[in-house]
Design a protein around this motif. Structure first.
Motif, PDB file in Angstrom:
ATOM      1  N   GLU A 141       0.842  -1.195   0.000  1.00  7.54           N
ATOM      2  CA  GLU A 141       0.000   0.000   0.000  1.00  7.54           C
ATOM      3  C   GLU A 141       0.879   1.247   0.000  1.00  7.54           C
ATOM      4  OE1 GLU A 141      -2.421  -0.656   3.444  1.00  7.54           O
ATOM      5  OE2 GLU A 141      -3.734  -2.075   2.392  1.00  7.54           O
ATOM      6  N   LEU A 143       0.047   4.278  -0.206  1.00  6.81           N
ATOM      7  CA  LEU A 143      -0.457   5.385   0.600  1.00  6.81           C
ATOM      8  C   LEU A 143       0.222   5.422   1.959  1.00  6.81           C
ATOM      9  CD1 LEU A 143      -2.454   7.745   0.971  1.00  6.81           C
ATOM     10  CD2 LEU A 143      -4.125   6.090   1.811  1.00  6.81           C
ATOM     11  N   ILE A 271      -1.956  11.507   0.427  1.00  7.19           N
ATOM     12  CA  ILE A 271      -3.010  11.061  -0.484  1.00  7.19           C
ATOM     13  C   ILE A 271      -2.626  11.342  -1.933  1.00  7.19           C
ATOM     14  CG2 ILE A 271      -5.380  11.528  -1.214  1.00  7.19           C
ATOM     15  CD1 ILE A 271      -6.088  11.885   1.738  1.00  7.19           C
ATOM     16  N   GLY A 274      -0.163   8.833  -3.089  1.00 12.37           N
ATOM     17  CA  GLY A 274      -0.837   7.569  -3.345  1.00 12.37           C
ATOM     18  C   GLY A 274      -1.509   7.551  -4.702  1.00 12.37           C
ATOM     19  N   TRP A 275      -2.207   8.632  -5.029  1.00 16.84           N
ATOM     20  CA  TRP A 275      -2.886   8.676  -6.327  1.00 16.84           C
ATOM     21  C   TRP A 275      -1.896   8.701  -7.487  1.00 16.84           C
ATOM     22  CZ3 TRP A 275      -7.349   6.875  -6.783  1.00 16.84           C
ATOM     23  CH2 TRP A 275      -8.406   7.169  -5.930  1.00 16.84           C
ATOM     24  N   SER A 430      -9.644   9.809  -1.320  1.00 17.02           N
ATOM     25  CA  SER A 430      -8.513   9.009  -0.867  1.00 17.02           C
ATOM     26  C   SER A 430      -8.638   7.613  -1.462  1.00 17.02           C
ATOM     27  CB  SER A 430      -8.514   8.923   0.665  1.00 17.02           C
ATOM     28  OG  SER A 430      -7.441   8.145   1.134  1.00 17.02           O
ATOM     29  N   ASN A 434      -5.792   2.003  -0.577  1.00 16.44           N
ATOM     30  CA  ASN A 434      -4.532   2.603  -0.120  1.00 16.44           C
ATOM     31  C   ASN A 434      -3.446   2.591  -1.189  1.00 16.44           C
ATOM     32  OD1 ASN A 434      -5.546   3.252   2.400  1.00 16.44           O
ATOM     33  ND2 ASN A 434      -4.896   1.329   3.322  1.00 16.44           N
ATOM     34  N   ALA A 435      -3.872   2.679  -2.472  1.00 18.22           N
ATOM     35  CA  ALA A 435      -2.928   2.761  -3.600  1.00 18.22           C
ATOM     36  C   ALA A 435      -1.994   1.550  -3.638  1.00 18.22           C
ATOM     37  CB  ALA A 435      -2.134   4.072  -3.554  1.00 18.22           C
TER      38      ALA A 435
END
Length: 442
Positions: A141, A143, A271, A274-275, A430, A434-435
């Motif tokens: 993850e 994120l 965030i 993560g994106w 978000s 969690n990416a």
């Protein structure tokens, strides 16, 4: 631009039974919303809430953002969130008019271009410290890694070199404070706030944690005041205030503002990182361009493309999909009469997804920002006007530098299928998983 003055009563109105449709303007795919049938502006009057004008008429938006004296950002935050307890109403985001202008002038210099260049080495160092702990060849993850990067950069940029014992206490205090903000207890307080007229129920555990953070920062400020000669070589944000012409607050207020910088940038940075990871994983063509630049050792090409990736990611996934202003007095924007107390809502994501502003708006295409920088009138990730986010330049540079450092040593494996959606129950955007990405060695 329309010159006919109209009241809110004359505009289309969303019926109470359809209020749930508002959520469709805050998630990707806004142009499927049935609310578009109401036109570019409509009025919402939820029971127990102020009257709200929702508008994506760009003349309305420009007039609203240009008006520094008749509208308040802070009053919107106070009415719909618990930000006033987290930040304190004396901090910049809650100030209006001349007081806001004065404070913004004081706090702007550490976030301008010249200062930003001095933070790059520290950002690179944070990535190199964290990178060995990330798995290779196994999904994880990103994120969560983004939160680690964000706090590492923020503590370094805001405070710089701190005596080891005090640094450890500061990290511990900040960690406990963030933990309290994310606790179920404070979440309940936050959810209750808009339902009881914007009053935030006191939450003593959060106040204790804030006081612990402030106590360590005040101790650090005192240590720097006691040794002014050591300040000259420092480049961190705090040192740009202590003992300088910008030092116009008492130590408690300065500590509170430093804490506000940490909070304001921590979650939004994580965030966004993560994106960016999720977008690169889901778009092999974009990742191929990154790989080509990194493999060639062409830092200028890599930086230019990453700037475009960051801008395009923030267009499609702005952390906050809307913004708003509350009228401090009866006023007019673009011929619409706004009564005192009414709130004007700007659906940022709807504007970002409009084909009038961006061809093929739902397509992730960083190339659209290679030739020209984002247009400040239609790219509203950081807001606009006098209340535009003070850390906008910092955030853009930080995302590029952190990802450049990662991608010089790792590749992001392509992930088939659609990009993961935003969390269902989250006021911002978000990543729901969690990416989750997989890193490979370069």
């Amino acid at each position: 631009m329309s010159h006919a003055s109209v009241s809110l009563r004359a505009l289309p109105r969303l019926r109470t039974r359809h209020l749930g449709q508002i959520g469709g303007l805050m998630r990707p795919g806004t142009h499927d919303s049935p609310l578009l049938e109401l036109g570019e502006r409509f009025v919402v009057t939820p029971p127990g809430f102020p009257t709200m004008l929702v508008t994506h008429d760009m003349d309305d938006v420009r007039d609203l953002f240009a008006n520094h004296d008749d509208f308040s950002v802070g009053q919107v935050l106070s009415r719909f969130s618990s930000h006033d307890q987290m930040f304190g109403k004396q901090t910049l985001i809650f100030l209006d008019g001349d007081e806001h202008r004065r404070e913004r002038r004081l706090f702007a210099p550490p976030f301008q271009s010249k200062a930003l260049r001095s933070y790059e080495d520290l950002m690179v160092e944070v990535v190199r410290r964290e990178l060995p702990s990330w798995p290779i060849g196994t999904p994880f993850e990103f994120l969560k890694a983004g939160y680690d990067l964000a706090i590492g950069v923020l503590l370094g940029v805001v405070f710089g070199d701190v005596a080891p014992a005090r640094r450890d206490r500061l990290k511990q205090a900040v960690s406990l404070w963030f933990g309290e903000i994310e606790s179920r207890g404070f979440l309940a307080v936050t959810l209750l706030t808009p339902l009881i007229g914007g009053y935030t129920v006191p939450y003593p555990p959060l106040r204790r944690r804030q006081s612990e953070v402030d106590a360590v920062i005040i101790e650090e400020i005192a240590a720097r005041r006691a040794a002014p000669g050591e300040q000259n070589e420092r480049k961190d944000v705090l040192s740009r205030y202590v003992g300088t012409e910008l030092d116009q607050h008492d130590d408690a207020a300065l500590a509170r503002n430093m804490r506000g910088i940490l909070l304001g940038a921590y979650e939004t940075t994580a965030i966004t990182l993560g994106w960016i990871a999720a977008m690169l994983a889901g778009h092999p063509q974009a990742m191929a361009e990154v790989d080509a630049a990194a493999d060639a050792g062409d830092s200028a090409r890599l930086d230019a493309y990453l700037d475009a990736v960051v801008a395009e990611t923030m267009r499609l996934r702005p952390v906050s999909p809307f913004t708003g202003r509350r009228a401090l007095r009866d006023t007019v924007i673009n011929g619409v009469r706004i009564p005192k107390g009414a709130i004007v809502i700007v659906p940022i994501l709807l504007i970002h997804e409009s084909p009038r502003h961006y061809p093929d708006p739902m397509v992730f295409r960083p190339e659209r920002f290679l030739e020209e920088r984002p247009n400040g009138h239609t790219w509203l990730t950081f807001g606009a006007g006098p209340h535009r986010c003070l850390g906008a330049q910092f955030a853009l540079a930080e995302a590029r530098i952190l990802f450049r450092t990662v991608l010089e040593q790792r590749r992001i494996q392509a992930a088939p299928g659609p990009i993961e959606p935003p969390r269902r129950y989250h006021t911002g955007l978000s990543p729901a998983q969690n990416a989750r990405i997989t890193l490979l060695p370069r």
